[in-house]
Design an enzyme around this catalytic site. Structure first.
Site, PDB file in Angstrom:
ATOM      1  N   ARG A   1       0.858  -1.185   0.000  1.00 60.28           N
ATOM      2  CA  ARG A   1       0.000   0.000   0.000  1.00 60.28           C
ATOM      3  C   ARG A   1       0.887   1.225   0.000  1.00 60.28           C
ATOM      4  NH1 ARG A   1      -3.836  -2.290  -1.324  1.00 60.28           N
ATOM      5  NH2 ARG A   1      -5.950  -2.335  -0.475  1.00 60.28           N
TER       6      ARG A   1
ATOM      7  N   GLU B   1      -1.863   8.121  -4.139  1.00 65.63           N
ATOM      8  CA  GLU B   1      -2.223   7.697  -5.486  1.00 65.63           C
ATOM      9  C   GLU B   1      -3.682   8.063  -5.802  1.00 65.63           C
ATOM     10  OE1 GLU B   1      -1.355   3.439  -4.670  1.00 65.63           O
ATOM     11  OE2 GLU B   1      -3.424   3.029  -5.202  1.00 65.63           O
TER      12      GLU B   1
ATOM     13  N   HIS C   1      -1.161   0.392  -9.568  1.00 63.72           N
ATOM     14  CA  HIS C   1      -1.893  -0.436  -8.596  1.00 63.72           C
ATOM     15  C   HIS C   1      -2.663  -1.565  -9.317  1.00 63.72           C
ATOM     16  CE1 HIS C   1      -3.828  -0.284  -4.325  1.00 63.72           C
ATOM     17  NE2 HIS C   1      -3.791  -1.520  -4.786  1.00 63.72           N
TER      18      HIS C   1
HETATM   19  C1  GLV Z   1      -5.504  -4.432  -3.735  1.00 62.39           C
HETATM   20  O1  GLV Z   1      -4.699  -3.595  -3.521  1.00 62.39           O
HETATM   21  C2  GLV Z   1      -6.108  -5.231  -2.724  1.00 62.39           C
HETATM   22  O2  GLV Z   1      -5.936  -4.937  -1.526  1.00 62.39           O
HETATM   23  O3  GLV Z   1      -6.803  -6.195  -3.074  1.00 62.39           O
END
Ligand code: GLV
Length: 322
Positions: free
Chosen positions: A239, A268, A286
């Site tokens: 993250r 982001e 991401h």
């Molecule tokens: C994506 O970042 C998730 O947490 O599934």
């Protein structure tokens, strides 16, 4: 009467159709960006919401939406949920574990390889017409096979990356985690538990796979980066906020770290300009869980949680007890 739910973002039409068999669905197939006040207004009279990790569910929103009973996140990470506030309000939280583990571990490994072997940088060079002749040291990077793979956060995805490294590439795998794995799992992953400082100092490739929480905010900052080898690479598929992006950009610019592969960023979708300016970072938006089958499985699991909670009073992958 069917309960009402809100699907906060665009989603697979087939999943929407499944939800419509059980619920009155307000959807967002135009994928408009709704702020917290717009989400709160749309949630009036709604029993549930399907979120995608960008929508914040906190005490303020819960107080404004007293009819809400379940928030189903289409993501394994759930730092967009204030779980304590949800439990206090009697609102069930669910996420989508397991279905994305292998796909996300694949991507972590892909980003590691692209970073270590300078794939994006060399492609930019080729596409911009700069390749005039072959050179002995052209885009020479770092080896993956036989090197030390260091994993911070050893949940399901971390273990998937460890297995790929140990079994596929003959890497020496070390890890650090809040809790040490049992001996059988360590043996399966061929991974050795070490303290965080040893992890950082020994890493040839450091992969971050820990959940974000206030406790893991800037788990990798200037001090931690200073412990790493200047030849090491860092990959973040966890993250934004786990890495101090400014400190990372400064270490990369100064040659105190060889390269980084980043799928997640502080703030982001805005990416810090210092990172954008560097040649030795691979940047992706991401997408670690983004294979078509996996995204469909995640959407279906989020939908199944809503459906099971309505029809059986019990979700499949709950995060709290209500
Ligand atoms: C994506 O970042 C998730 O947490 O599934």
């Amino acid at each position: 009467m069917k309960p009402q739910i809100l699907v906060a973002r665009e989603i697979f039409p087939d999943v929407l159709a499944r939800l419509a068999q059980h619920f009155e669905v307000e959807s967002n197939q135009l994928d408009e960006s709704w702020n917290a006040a717009q989400i709160s207004a749309r949630l009036q009279g709604k029993w549930g919401i399907l979120t995608m990790a960008g929508e914040r569910i906190d005490a303020g929103l819960l107080a404004a939406c007293p009819g809400l009973k379940i928030c189903a996140n289409m993501a394994v990470g759930y730092n967009n949920f204030d779980l304590a506030a949800m439990s206090a309000a009697g609102v069930l939280a669910t996420n989508t574990p397991d279905v994305l583990t292998e796909t996300t571990a694949d991507f972590g490994f892909a980003l590691l390889m692209a970073t270590a072997r300078r794939i994006s940088e060399s492609e930019r060079f080729l596409r911009s017409g700069q390749w005039k002749k072959w050179r002995y040291d052209m885009f020479a990077g770092t080896d993956i096979h036989g090197s030390t793979l260091a994993i911070l956060g050893m949940g399901r995805i971390g273990q998937g990356i460890a297995r790929r490294g140990a079994l596929g590439f003959g890497m020496k795998v070390i890890y650090h985690n809040r809790t040490r794995l049992d001996a059988a799992t360590e043996a399966q992953c061929q991974a050795r538990y070490v303290g965080k400082e040893e992890l950082l100092a020994s890493a040839d490739h450091l992969v971050l796979v820990l959940p974000y929480s206030p406790a893991s905010h800037h788990a990798i900052g200037g001090a931690e980066l200073a412990l790493m080898k200047p030849t090491a690479t860092l990959v973040n598929i966890a993250r934004g906020g786990i890495v101090d992006d400014v400190a990372l950009a400064s270490a990369l610019a100064a040659g105190r770290l060889a390269a980084a592969g980043l799928d997640v960023f502080e703030g982001e979708p805005v990416v810090h300009p210092d990172l954008l300016a560097l040649r030795n970072v691979v940047l992706t938006p991401h997408i670690a869980s983004a294979s078509v089958p996996t995204r469909l499985a995640m959407a279906n699991l989020a939908a199944d949680n809503l459906i099971a909670f309505w029809t059986q009073g019990k979700a499949l992958t709950p995060l709290n007890a209500t």
